[in-house]
Design a protein around this motif. Structure first.
Motif, PDB file in Angstrom:
ATOM      1  N   PRO A   1       0.840  -1.210   0.000  1.00 18.78           N
ATOM      2  CA  PRO A   1       0.000   0.000   0.000  1.00 18.78           C
ATOM      3  C   PRO A   1       0.870   1.252   0.000  1.00 18.78           C
ATOM      4  O   PRO A   1       1.948   1.246   0.561  1.00 18.78           O
ATOM      5  CB  PRO A   1      -0.792  -0.122   1.308  1.00 18.78           C
ATOM      6  N   GLU A   2       0.421   2.303  -0.638  1.00 18.32           N
ATOM      7  CA  GLU A   2       1.258   3.481  -0.877  1.00 18.32           C
ATOM      8  C   GLU A   2       1.235   4.443   0.308  1.00 18.32           C
ATOM      9  O   GLU A   2       0.542   5.447   0.319  1.00 18.32           O
ATOM     10  CB  GLU A   2       0.850   4.192  -2.167  1.00 18.32           C
ATOM     11  N   LYS A   3       2.057   4.131   1.292  1.00 11.88           N
ATOM     12  CA  LYS A   3       2.127   4.945   2.508  1.00 11.88           C
ATOM     13  C   LYS A   3       3.185   6.036   2.418  1.00 11.88           C
ATOM     14  O   LYS A   3       3.148   7.008   3.158  1.00 11.88           O
ATOM     15  CB  LYS A   3       2.459   4.054   3.706  1.00 11.88           C
ATOM     16  N   PHE A   4       4.168   5.857   1.547  1.00 11.29           N
ATOM     17  CA  PHE A   4       5.338   6.719   1.574  1.00 11.29           C
ATOM     18  C   PHE A   4       5.470   7.486   0.259  1.00 11.29           C
ATOM     19  O   PHE A   4       4.916   7.095  -0.772  1.00 11.29           O
ATOM     20  CB  PHE A   4       6.585   5.885   1.834  1.00 11.29           C
ATOM     21  N   GLY A   5       6.254   8.576   0.305  1.00 14.95           N
ATOM     22  CA  GLY A   5       6.376   9.435  -0.856  1.00 14.95           C
ATOM     23  C   GLY A   5       6.852   8.717  -2.102  1.00 14.95           C
ATOM     24  O   GLY A   5       6.333   8.936  -3.197  1.00 14.95           O
ATOM     25  N   SER A   6       7.864   7.846  -1.953  1.00 11.72           N
ATOM     26  CA  SER A   6       8.385   7.140  -3.120  1.00 11.72           C
ATOM     27  C   SER A   6       7.329   6.227  -3.724  1.00 11.72           C
ATOM     28  O   SER A   6       7.214   6.107  -4.954  1.00 11.72           O
ATOM     29  CB  SER A   6       9.619   6.318  -2.732  1.00 11.72           C
ATOM     30  N   ASP A   7       6.518   5.590  -2.871  1.00  7.43           N
ATOM     31  CA  ASP A   7       5.468   4.715  -3.364  1.00  7.43           C
ATOM     32  C   ASP A   7       4.363   5.509  -4.057  1.00  7.43           C
ATOM     33  O   ASP A   7       3.809   5.069  -5.070  1.00  7.43           O
ATOM     34  CB  ASP A   7       4.851   3.918  -2.207  1.00  7.43           C
ATOM     35  N   ILE A   8       4.047   6.666  -3.504  1.00  7.42           N
ATOM     36  CA  ILE A   8       2.996   7.495  -4.096  1.00  7.42           C
ATOM     37  C   ILE A   8       3.384   7.917  -5.506  1.00  7.42           C
ATOM     38  O   ILE A   8       2.582   7.823  -6.443  1.00  7.42           O
ATOM     39  CB  ILE A   8       2.726   8.733  -3.209  1.00  7.42           C
ATOM     40  N   ARG A   9       4.630   8.354  -5.684  1.00  9.05           N
ATOM     41  CA  ARG A   9       5.052   8.770  -7.028  1.00  9.05           C
ATOM     42  C   ARG A   9       5.066   7.573  -7.979  1.00  9.05           C
ATOM     43  O   ARG A   9       4.636   7.680  -9.136  1.00  9.05           O
ATOM     44  CB  ARG A   9       6.429   9.435  -6.990  1.00  9.05           C
ATOM     45  N   THR A  10       5.557   6.429  -7.500  1.00 16.05           N
ATOM     46  CA  THR A  10       5.558   5.238  -8.345  1.00 16.05           C
ATOM     47  C   THR A  10       4.149   4.900  -8.803  1.00 16.05           C
ATOM     48  O   THR A  10       3.909   4.627  -9.994  1.00 16.05           O
ATOM     49  CB  THR A  10       6.151   4.034  -7.582  1.00 16.05           C
ATOM     50  N   MET A  11       3.200   4.920  -7.876  1.00 14.45           N
ATOM     51  CA  MET A  11       1.828   4.554  -8.235  1.00 14.45           C
ATOM     52  C   MET A  11       1.168   5.610  -9.110  1.00 14.45           C
ATOM     53  O   MET A  11       0.372   5.278 -10.001  1.00 14.45           O
ATOM     54  CB  MET A  11       1.008   4.318  -6.970  1.00 14.45           C
ATOM     55  N   ASN A  12       1.464   6.891  -8.897  1.00 14.75           N
ATOM     56  CA  ASN A  12       0.914   7.926  -9.768  1.00 14.75           C
ATOM     57  C   ASN A  12       1.348   7.701 -11.210  1.00 14.75           C
ATOM     58  O   ASN A  12       0.541   7.800 -12.149  1.00 14.75           O
ATOM     59  CB  ASN A  12       1.358   9.306  -9.298  1.00 14.75           C
TER      60      ASN A  12
END
Length: 425
Positions: free
Chosen positions: A14-25
């Motif tokens: 799940p996208e909890k962190f900044g790096s994950d958020i950008r990857t998922m965007n």
């Protein structure tokens, strides 16, 4: 329908962190064009580890059709070994993949039928210069954190050893050269802000470099009901990965140089420190500082926004754009930040955030929040600019330009390759 391969450090759900958020965007953008697969490192906390307890939310958000685990070789411990790998073309922190993983990646990129290969971070491109010319043209590298700027020194522990200092100087030159090669060889490169692009390449920036701003992930204005923080007591909030050196350095500086004066002015003041994987020095300083609460590895940060009156971003180094600033703006909390903390964002001090650089200027900035009209105006203007400039629409527009450019270059490469292999006569 297009097909995309995303190469990432972590499995980003799940996208909890900044790096994950950008990857998922970015992955969601490519999912709007067709199917998306992901290759991620299995030697980091990723995939199955993150997925535990995520349940239906993870299943709902998981847009990846295929998943491939990768491994990298351990980076040499000795100075001689590190120097040797750098001069062979892999400056730190670029790490080689294992032989099996490299073969898997080459097979996927060359023969997997992908139209685009998105590589998150420069450090995950080891060996890619060996791809065919046509394959290189479909590779899009998201540079994101620009390591050759102020972040570089944070990659290493402090040292007075002359040889180690020399190695780090040489390695930085090699890393800058490696970065330039990536820009010139692959299909396109992404950065988070115009400032990063200008700082790195000036007015002569390659046409293959595109600014793709950070945007928030599944959270947006109105999705999470928030009451105004104006009536809250004098509690500040710091959010960020607590093993990431710029966050650690900034937080320690704030606690040592700014927070004591703030506590003198507001004796009931407090600071909530929220983030994953806190380093020992973070744990220690939070434990001994009155009014500071450390909340590591929390499942959701929203409750901490609800408990604070303002969000602080005391960064002194780094690059890119700060997702924590965007999140605070959409969750109705004013932002008090150093100039570096908002660098790369199109925001103005006194209009969208309050700027500080030491204890007195912080207290002066915070004092302006005692006026409810000022408090509400800062919150509203910050939210408006984030919705205008850092929306999913802005990301889609930027990425549309990227894929059009990559498609055009790749078509040219294919045409050239066909002419080169055409029979004479």
């Amino acid at each position: 329908m297009k097909k995309t391969l995303v190469i990432s450090d972590r499995f980003p759900l799940p996208e909890k962190f900044g790096s994950d958020i950008r990857t998922m965007n970015l992955a969601r953008y490519f999912a709007s064009l067709g199917s998306v697969d992901i290759a991620y490192l299995s030697d980091l906390r990723s995939g199955p580890v993150q997925a535990q307890g995520a349940g239906e939310d993870l299943e709902k958000d998981d847009i990846f059709s295929g998943k491939y685990c990768l491994q990298k070789l351990e980076y040499p411990v000795s100075l001689r070994g590190r120097f040797g790998i750098s001069v062979r073309g892999f400056p730190y922190p670029v790490r080689e993949y294992s032989k099996a993983s490299m073969e898997k990646l080459f097979a996927l990129i060359e023969f997997g039928g992908y139209d685009y290969v998105l590589v998150r971070y420069l450090r995950n491109t080891a060996g890619f210069f060996g791809l065919s010319q046509v394959a290189k043209r479909k590779v899009i590298i998201d540079i994101d954190d620009v390591l050759t700027q102020s972040l570089y020194d944070t990659l290493f522990t402090p040292t007075n050893n002359a040889l180690r200092m020399l190695f780090r100087t040489i390695n930085k030159v090699l890393l800058a050269y490696y970065q330039t090669r990536c820009v010139t060889v692959f299909g396109a490169c992404l950065v988070c802000s115009e400032k990063d692009k200008s700082d790195l390449w000036g007015e002569q920036a390659s046409e293959s470099i595109f600014v793709v701003p950070n945007t928030l992930g599944m959270r947006g204005s109105g999705e999470l009901p928030m009451e105004s923080g104006f009536s809250r007591r004098h509690v500040l909030l710091f959010i960020g990965a607590l093993h990431y050196q710029p966050n650690v350095s900034g937080l320690l500086w704030f606690l040592e140089s700014v927070y004591p004066l703030y506590r003198n002015v507001y004796p009931d003041a407090g600071l909530l420190v929220v983030g994953r994987c806190p380093l020992p020095e973070v744990i220690e300083v939070c434990a001994r500082t009155k009014g500071v609460e450390l909340h590591p590895d929390v499942p959701d940060v929203i409750r901490y926004y609800k408990d604070c009156r303002a969000v602080i971003v005391p960064l002194l180094e780094g690059s890119g754009t700060r997702l924590k600033v965007l999140e605070a703006a959409l969750l109705d909390r004013p932002i008090i930040s150093t100039r570096k903390g908002v660098e790369g964002l199109d925001v103005v001090s006194g209009v969208h955030f309050l700027e500080f650089d030491d204890g007195p200027s912080f207290c002066e900035a915070y004092r302006t929040l005692s006026d409810e009209t000022t408090y509400d105006a800062l919150v509203t203007r910050a939210e408006n600019i984030v919705r205008q400039e850092y929306s999913h629409g802005a990301l889609s527009t930027s990425m549309g330009e990227v894929v059009t450019y990559v498609d055009t270059r790749r078509a040219s490469s294919l045409a050239f390759s066909s002419r080169s292999h055409a029979p004479a006569g």
